[in-house]
Design a protein around this motif. Structure first.
Motif, mmCIF file in Angstrom:
data_model
loop_
_atom_site.group_PDB
_atom_site.id
_atom_site.type_symbol
_atom_site.label_atom_id
_atom_site.label_comp_id
_atom_site.label_asym_id
_atom_site.label_seq_id
_atom_site.Cartn_x
_atom_site.Cartn_y
_atom_site.Cartn_z
ATOM 1 N N GLU A 1 -41.008 13.110 -42.146
ATOM 2 C CA GLU A 1 -41.083 13.183 -40.688
ATOM 3 C C GLU A 1 -39.741 12.857 -40.042
ATOM 4 O O GLU A 1 -39.372 13.456 -39.023
ATOM 5 C CB GLU A 1 -42.175 12.240 -40.184
ATOM 6 N N LEU A 2 -38.996 11.911 -40.639
ATOM 7 C CA LEU A 2 -37.658 11.613 -40.118
ATOM 8 C C LEU A 2 -36.736 12.819 -40.247
ATOM 9 O O LEU A 2 -35.851 13.035 -39.410
ATOM 10 C CB LEU A 2 -37.057 10.412 -40.859
ATOM 11 N N LYS A 3 -36.977 13.598 -41.294
ATOM 12 C CA LYS A 3 -36.177 14.802 -41.513
ATOM 13 C C LYS A 3 -36.643 15.942 -40.616
ATOM 14 O O LYS A 3 -35.941 16.954 -40.464
ATOM 15 C CB LYS A 3 -36.276 15.208 -42.987
ATOM 16 N N GLY A 4 -37.817 15.775 -39.999
ATOM 17 C CA GLY A 4 -38.334 16.815 -39.120
ATOM 18 C C GLY A 4 -38.878 18.020 -39.859
ATOM 19 O O GLY A 4 -38.864 19.140 -39.328
ATOM 20 N N MET A 5 -39.386 17.816 -41.074
ATOM 21 C CA MET A 5 -39.895 18.918 -41.876
ATOM 22 C C MET A 5 -41.408 18.852 -41.968
ATOM 23 O O MET A 5 -42.013 17.774 -41.913
ATOM 24 C CB MET A 5 -39.293 18.886 -43.282
ATOM 25 N N THR A 6 -42.025 20.013 -42.116
ATOM 26 C CA THR A 6 -43.458 20.073 -42.364
ATOM 27 C C THR A 6 -43.715 20.054 -43.865
ATOM 28 O O THR A 6 -42.810 20.330 -44.672
ATOM 29 C CB THR A 6 -44.073 21.358 -41.771
ATOM 30 N N ALA A 7 -44.947 19.736 -44.242
ATOM 31 C CA ALA A 7 -45.304 19.743 -45.663
ATOM 32 C C ALA A 7 -45.133 21.143 -46.248
ATOM 33 O O ALA A 7 -44.730 21.291 -47.410
ATOM 34 C CB ALA A 7 -46.738 19.259 -45.839
ATOM 35 N N GLU A 8 -45.403 22.153 -45.445
ATOM 36 C CA GLU A 8 -45.247 23.526 -45.915
ATOM 37 C C GLU A 8 -43.783 23.851 -46.206
ATOM 38 O O GLU A 8 -43.466 24.489 -47.214
ATOM 39 C CB GLU A 8 -45.787 24.499 -44.872
ATOM 40 N N GLU A 9 -42.884 23.377 -45.360
ATOM 41 C CA GLU A 9 -41.459 23.625 -45.570
ATOM 42 C C GLU A 9 -40.969 22.930 -46.836
ATOM 43 O O GLU A 9 -40.189 23.507 -47.610
ATOM 44 C CB GLU A 9 -40.657 23.135 -44.358
ATOM 45 N N VAL A 10 -41.442 21.709 -47.059
ATOM 46 C CA VAL A 10 -41.047 20.977 -48.266
ATOM 47 C C VAL A 10 -41.571 21.693 -49.506
ATOM 48 O O VAL A 10 -40.856 21.837 -50.508
ATOM 49 C CB VAL A 10 -41.575 19.529 -48.219
ATOM 50 N N ALA A 11 -42.807 22.144 -49.445
ATOM 51 C CA ALA A 11 -43.408 22.851 -50.581
ATOM 52 C C ALA A 11 -42.615 24.116 -50.906
ATOM 53 O O ALA A 11 -42.379 24.430 -52.083
ATOM 54 C CB ALA A 11 -44.861 23.191 -50.274
ATOM 55 N N ASP A 12 -42.180 24.834 -49.867
ATOM 56 C CA ASP A 12 -41.391 26.046 -50.088
ATOM 57 C C ASP A 12 -40.061 25.729 -50.757
ATOM 58 O O ASP A 12 -39.604 26.461 -51.644
ATOM 59 C CB ASP A 12 -41.149 26.769 -48.757
ATOM 60 N N ARG A 13 -39.438 24.634 -50.342
ATOM 61 C CA ARG A 13 -38.152 24.258 -50.928
ATOM 62 C C ARG A 13 -38.298 23.896 -52.401
ATOM 63 O O ARG A 13 -37.406 24.178 -53.217
ATOM 64 C CB ARG A 13 -37.571 23.052 -50.165
ATOM 65 N N LEU A 14 -39.401 23.260 -52.769
ATOM 66 C CA LEU A 14 -39.591 22.795 -54.144
ATOM 67 C C LEU A 14 -40.398 23.776 -54.993
ATOM 68 O O LEU A 14 -40.652 23.509 -56.177
ATOM 69 C CB LEU A 14 -40.294 21.429 -54.136
ATOM 70 N N LEU A 15 -40.817 24.876 -54.384
ATOM 71 C CA LEU A 15 -41.599 25.901 -55.091
ATOM 72 C C LEU A 15 -42.896 25.315 -55.661
ATOM 73 O O LEU A 15 -43.275 25.569 -56.810
ATOM 74 C CB LEU A 15 -40.762 26.542 -56.210
ATOM 75 N N VAL A 16 -43.564 24.500 -54.844
ATOM 76 C CA VAL A 16 -44.861 23.946 -55.227
ATOM 77 C C VAL A 16 -45.848 24.251 -54.102
ATOM 78 O O VAL A 16 -45.468 24.770 -53.054
ATOM 79 C CB VAL A 16 -44.779 22.415 -55.465
ATOM 80 N N SER A 17 -47.106 23.913 -54.317
ATOM 81 C CA SER A 17 -48.108 24.161 -53.294
ATOM 82 C C SER A 17 -48.049 23.097 -52.202
ATOM 83 O O SER A 17 -47.656 21.948 -52.454
ATOM 84 C CB SER A 17 -49.509 24.188 -53.906
#
Length: 308
Positions: free
Chosen positions: A37-53
């Motif tokens: 949240e401090l980074k301002g990212m959504t869980a979906e954005e993080v998942a896309d970056r790490l190639l996970v669900s």
């Protein structure tokens, strides 16, 4: 990092001294969510970056699944955490969270997440409409409840569940750090003959004994109170000694359980519980009520005995 050293978190330094793996996973998930949240990212954005669900990120953040040190390292990379102390602290928490709690010695326990939370809780408020809470059950009553509710369970599985239930009760009798327990019980929990009348009489006598402990409060909701805020079913509210650990509402299901941690949900159930406590008999009147029903069981076992 030793158990006495502070764990660094994003907002500063906070001591973490609990080795309960369930609580460690939960706290680690809270820290990772805060970083995201401090980074301002959504869980979906993080998942896309790490190639996970996205569901994996959600499970890691809510503490419902084990998290590896590699997961922590990858997430800290995405969040661009530059302070190595924070990364090392979170990785240590991940390592600790994979340890086994005392309940793992009993094998696969379906409600192991709840046991982990209960083991670390400072207080527990519970409403039970059908049977007495597991923390207040005698061995004979517990066996009758488990065997009755799980008709296809093997004798070994029943024995294991009873042993776990009795092990959980040690929190009630812990002289140094007892669990603060508040139980509101529907009258049905006293009237339903679980096992047989002898078991019920002994169970109610034990319930009276435990209800006199200074950290245990028992109230009964009589039938003649009619509809009340607990008619929708059983629930429990767990609160923890560390203010950083949010309260949890636990709803038990047949095939899966539900854990509510959002502030609005916890507040709604807490308010409902206050109404339950206000409408139920007081602790003293509850003991009188339980004593009367216990005497009814005694008379049914000895029909020739004179009425008191």
């Amino acid at each position: 990092m030793s158990e006495d050293e502070p764990a660094v978190h994003v907002g500063g330094v906070r001591p973490v001294v609990n080795v309960n793996p369930t609580v460690r996973r939960r706290r680690l998930g809270q820290e990772l969510r805060r970083l995201r949240e401090l980074k301002g990212m959504t869980a979906e954005e993080v998942a896309d970056r790490l190639l996970v669900s996205q569901s994996k990120i959600s499970r890691l953040e809510n503490g419902r699944r084990s998290i590896s040190q590699r997961d922590v390292r990858d997430l800290c990379g995405v969040y661009e955490v530059e302070d190595h102390r924070i990364v090392e602290s979170l990785m240590q928490m991940a390592k600790d969270s994979r340890q086994q709690g005392w309940w793992h010695a009993f094998g696969d326990i379906p409600y192991s997440v709840y046991i982990g939370l209960e083991t670390d809780a400072a207080s527990l408020r519970v409403y039970e409409p059908q049977v007495l809470p597991g923390l207040l059950q005698t061995p004979a009553y517990a066996e009758a409840v488990v065997s009755g509710s799980l008709p296809e369970a093997s004798s070994g599985d029943i024995e294991k569940r009873v042993r776990v239930r009795l092990r959980r009760q040690e929190r009630i009798h812990d002289e140094e750090h007892p669990l603060r327990l508040w139980a509101v019980l529907d009258e049905a929990t006293l009237r339903r003959v679980v096992g047989n009348r002898q078991i019920m009489r002994e169970q109610l006598e034990y319930l009276l004994e435990v209800s006199r402990l200074p950290h245990v409060t028992v109230q009964v909701m009589p039938f003649d109170m009619g509809a009340h805020p607990g008619v929708n079913g059983q629930y429990a509210i767990l609160e923890f000694p560390d203010a950083a650990d949010s309260s949890v509402v636990y709803l038990e299901g047949i095939t899966s359980d539900l854990y509510l941690e959002k502030m609005n949900d916890v507040q709604s159930y807490s308010m409902m519980y206050e109404h339950l406590r206000a409408q139920a008999l007081s602790a003293d009147l509850t003991r009188d009520f339980i004593e009367r029903i216990a005497k009814e069981y005694t008379r049914s076992l000895n029909p020739l005995s004179p009425n008191p």
